[in-house]
Design a protein around this motif. Structure first.
Motif, PDB file in Angstrom:
ATOM      1  N   ASP A 132       0.818  -1.219   0.000  1.00 42.02           N
ATOM      2  CA  ASP A 132       0.000   0.000   0.000  1.00 42.02           C
ATOM      3  C   ASP A 132       0.851   1.267   0.000  1.00 42.02           C
ATOM      4  OD1 ASP A 132      -2.318  -1.540   0.033  1.00 42.02           O
ATOM      5  OD2 ASP A 132      -2.328  -1.644   2.223  1.00 42.02           O
ATOM      6  N   THR A 133       1.991   1.223  -0.672  1.00 42.77           N
ATOM      7  CA  THR A 133       2.844   2.397  -0.856  1.00 42.77           C
ATOM      8  C   THR A 133       3.279   2.424  -2.321  1.00 42.77           C
ATOM      9  OG1 THR A 133       4.991   1.343  -0.434  1.00 42.77           O
ATOM     10  CG2 THR A 133       3.728   2.073   1.491  1.00 42.77           C
ATOM     11  N   PRO A 134       3.794   3.556  -2.797  1.00 41.48           N
ATOM     12  CA  PRO A 134       4.246   3.600  -4.203  1.00 41.48           C
ATOM     13  C   PRO A 134       5.532   2.819  -4.446  1.00 41.48           C
ATOM     14  CG  PRO A 134       4.693   5.686  -3.104  1.00 41.48           C
ATOM     15  CD  PRO A 134       3.855   4.879  -2.163  1.00 41.48           C
ATOM     16  N   TYR A 135       6.206   2.405  -3.367  1.00 38.34           N
ATOM     17  CA  TYR A 135       7.490   1.720  -3.532  1.00 38.34           C
ATOM     18  C   TYR A 135       7.292   0.240  -3.832  1.00 38.34           C
ATOM     19  CZ  TYR A 135       9.244   5.992  -1.407  1.00 38.34           C
ATOM     20  OH  TYR A 135       9.525   7.300  -1.136  1.00 38.34           O
ATOM     21  N   LYS A 136       8.064  -0.247  -4.792  1.00 35.46           N
ATOM     22  CA  LYS A 136       8.013  -1.655  -5.177  1.00 35.46           C
ATOM     23  C   LYS A 136       9.427  -2.132  -5.507  1.00 35.46           C
ATOM     24  CE  LYS A 136       3.453  -2.091  -5.166  1.00 35.46           C
ATOM     25  NZ  LYS A 136       3.234  -0.855  -4.384  1.00 35.46           N
ATOM     26  N   ILE A 137       9.661  -3.429  -5.313  1.00 32.85           N
ATOM     27  CA  ILE A 137      10.907  -4.059  -5.758  1.00 32.85           C
ATOM     28  C   ILE A 137      10.530  -5.101  -6.803  1.00 32.85           C
ATOM     29  CG2 ILE A 137      12.918  -5.425  -5.111  1.00 32.85           C
ATOM     30  CD1 ILE A 137      12.739  -4.247  -2.322  1.00 32.85           C
ATOM     31  N   GLN A 138      11.078  -4.951  -7.992  1.00 31.63           N
ATOM     32  CA  GLN A 138      10.771  -5.865  -9.100  1.00 31.63           C
ATOM     33  C   GLN A 138      11.943  -6.818  -9.309  1.00 31.63           C
ATOM     34  OE1 GLN A 138       8.953  -4.281 -12.822  1.00 31.63           O
ATOM     35  NE2 GLN A 138      10.694  -5.248 -13.844  1.00 31.63           N
TER      36      GLN A 138
END
Length: 571
Positions: free
Chosen positions: A268-274
């Motif tokens: 639920d945050t804009p941060y992601k690890i792909q």
């Protein structure tokens, strides 16, 4: 005897006061009974306003009654013309002033005034500012009034930031100890003199003027903490830029570990690890080392079965995203013969992260402040605020060059301020570990932190690729943040002050743990280690372990561990 005024005895006076008090209490309870009857039956009329008025004048902290009055005003708003509502709200403001005279720090009263000003048809913000000025004359530290003042300024079109800044100057000039004014000033200055390049967000010229003001306060009353806190704010806390710091792929535990420069959350945050392996996106869940729903600088993905068992070379891509925008990325190649592959940022250094905790745009400002505070210390040799500020300045300028002075100053602080001895010990431990990390090779797999008088183990998140760590002969009492050490295989914690091992259960690669001569009182505190599937050596010599009914069961559970237990002899 005729014509003489009869004087009541002490007993008669006490009895009269008692009867008067009982009479008021009966009236109070009767009013409350009527109010709650109206409230339960949703009878929202002006009689309810009158009844609650009498009670609130006696007890302004009755929050439920303020809410009852709000409900009445909402009801009247639908049926009364604007002119009549204006009059009712103005009467309410006068009533609230009366309640504030009874208790100027009533949460409910100030909140209700905010409600009235948000709903009154024609608000007089100038009058509200005048009211704030009056109440701050009575008590300049009334933070309720300061909060309300910020609300007034935000909604008024006639009050400028400069006006408010000048107001704080007047308040500080009359009393350097006015912490609320210093705090308000710190909120106004970045708006009045903005400079995003500066850590404090303030133009350098304005910053230098503020240093002059705060130095006057410090030299006038060195023992007052208000100016010292503002001084620390002026020095600035630099913003740490989010970036990838370490990425490690561990074949044995089948996981990818990502270390970023500051704690983030991936839900639920804009941060992601792909994560991509050989061009295929892996969508399994990321978790922090503690498997909790909290922010963390370290995130782990357990890879699906089959990915690590391949004999082929793997191309692994990791991207740190803010929404769809790539913040940072790396590409790792893991051959079939490799136990692990790792990436370390060449642009982000832990030293830069540490120095950002307290830094100004130019080191010259810090040097100037250090010299000024040292001059003050020549006059006030045992002023704890001055000594602590010197330590913070030295830490920011060059903690390695000033290591000896920092250590001596912290020892002095412990002697003159023994109630905060643990804080100074922990602060010293933090600086020692930072200096060790600054000077070590970022790809080093072994680190010795033994015999350094450490009371806490800071910055374990920046030691992600360590395989062998020695922190023996210190005073450490907590090892929870050791969970960040996902590559750790050998850990020496001998001669510390541990009474539990919470945190070590999250080490997926640990092979050997030595806990000799700690404060482990029974085998139950070792139960978390049952989760360490790779652990083969556990040394517990010199702990006050004692036999219990659970000992045989514990040995069965830890059958793969070679345990060396030699309990201390206690009287």
């Amino acid at each position: 005897m005729h014509g003489r005024v009869k004087v009541r005895t002490v007993a008669e006076q006490a009895e009269a006061k008692k009867k008067e008090k009982e009479k008021k209490l009966q009236a109070y309870n009767a009013a409350l009974e009527k109010i709650f009857e109206k409230r339960n039956n949703q009878i929202l009329d002006e009689e309810g306003l009158k009844l609650s008025l009498e009670v609130l004048l006696a007890n302004p902290d009755f929050y439920t009654l303020w809410n009852f009055r709000k409900d009445i005003f909402f009801s009247l708003k639908e049926s009364r013309p604007t002119e009549e509502l204006q009059k009712l709200y103005e009467e309410e403001l006068h009533f609230i002033e009366s309640c504030l005279r009874v208790n100027p720090k009533s949460y409910g009263t100030w909140d209700h005034r905010t409600f009235v000003m948000n709903n009154i048809p024609q608000a007089d913000w100038k009058r509200e500012l005048f009211l704030c000025n009056k109440f701050l004359e009575y008590d300049e530290r009334n933070f309720h009034c300061w909060d309300y003042r910020r609300f007034v300024v935000k909604n008024s079109t006639n009050i400028t930031i400069q006006d408010e800044f000048d107001f704080t100057t007047d308040k500080i000039s009359s009393n350097f100890s006015n912490y609320s004014s210093w705090h308000y000033r710190s909120k106004l200055l970045p708006l009045l003199q903005p400079d995003p390049e500066q850590p404090a967000g303030v133009k350098e010229e304005a910053l230098l003027k503020e240093f002059e003001i705060v130095q006057n306060a410090i030299f006038t009353d060195p023992d007052d903490q208000s100016a010292w806190f503002y001084h620390k704010w002026l020095l600035g806390r630099g913003e740490i830029k989010l970036d990838l710091l370490h990425v490690v792929i561990i074949r044995k535990s089948k996981r990818v570990v990502v270390n970023v420069t500051k704690p983030i959350h991936l839900v639920d945050t804009p941060y992601k690890i792909q994560l991509e392996v050989n061009g295929n996106t892996i969508t399994d869940k990321w978790q922090n080392p503690f498997d909790t729903n909290l922010h963390s600088p370290v995130w782990i993905m357990l890879l699906p079965d089959g990915i690590m068992s391949t004999d082929d070379t793997m191309e692994i891509s990791v991207k740190l995203l803010n929404d769809s925008e790539t913040i940072s990325s790396c590409l790792l190649t893991m051959k079939s013969s490799m136990k692990q592959a790792s990436y370390h940022s060449t642009t982000v250094k832990p030293a830069a992260i540490f120095s950002s905790e307290l830094t100004a745009a130019k080191s010259a400002i810090l040097e100037q402040e250090l010299q000024s505070i040292q001059e003050l210390l020549e006059l006030e040799t045992e002023n704890k605020w001055a000594i602590l500020t010197v330590v913070q300045l030295m830490k920011s300028l060059d903690s390695i060059r000033y290591a000896t002075e920092i250590k001596n100053n912290l020892e002095k602080l412990q002697s003159i301020d023994p109630k905060r001895e643990r804080y100074y010990n922990d602060f010293g431990s933090k600086i020692v570990i930072e200096n060790q990390i600054k000077t070590m090779d970022p790809l080093e797999s072994m680190l010795q932190l033994n015999n350094l008088s450490l009371t806490a183990a800071y910055h374990m998140e920046y030691l992600l690729i360590l395989q062998d760590l020695d922190v023996s002969h210190n005073h450490i009492t907590n090892v929870k943040n050791f969970a960040y050490l996902q590559c750790l295989e050998v850990l020496n914690l001998d001669d510390n002050q541990l009474d539990n091992v919470d945190g070590l259960e999250f080490l997926p690669s640990i092979v050997s743990i030595s806990l000799r001569r700690n404060f482990l009182a029974n085998l139950e505190v070792l139960r978390p280690l049952q989760r360490c599937k790779t652990l083969v050596m556990l040394c517990l010599d010199g702990n006050p372990l004692f036999a219990s009914s659970g000992m045989p069961h514990m040995f069965v559970c830890l059958s793969s561990i070679q345990m060396s237990i030699i309990p201390k002899n206690f009287p």
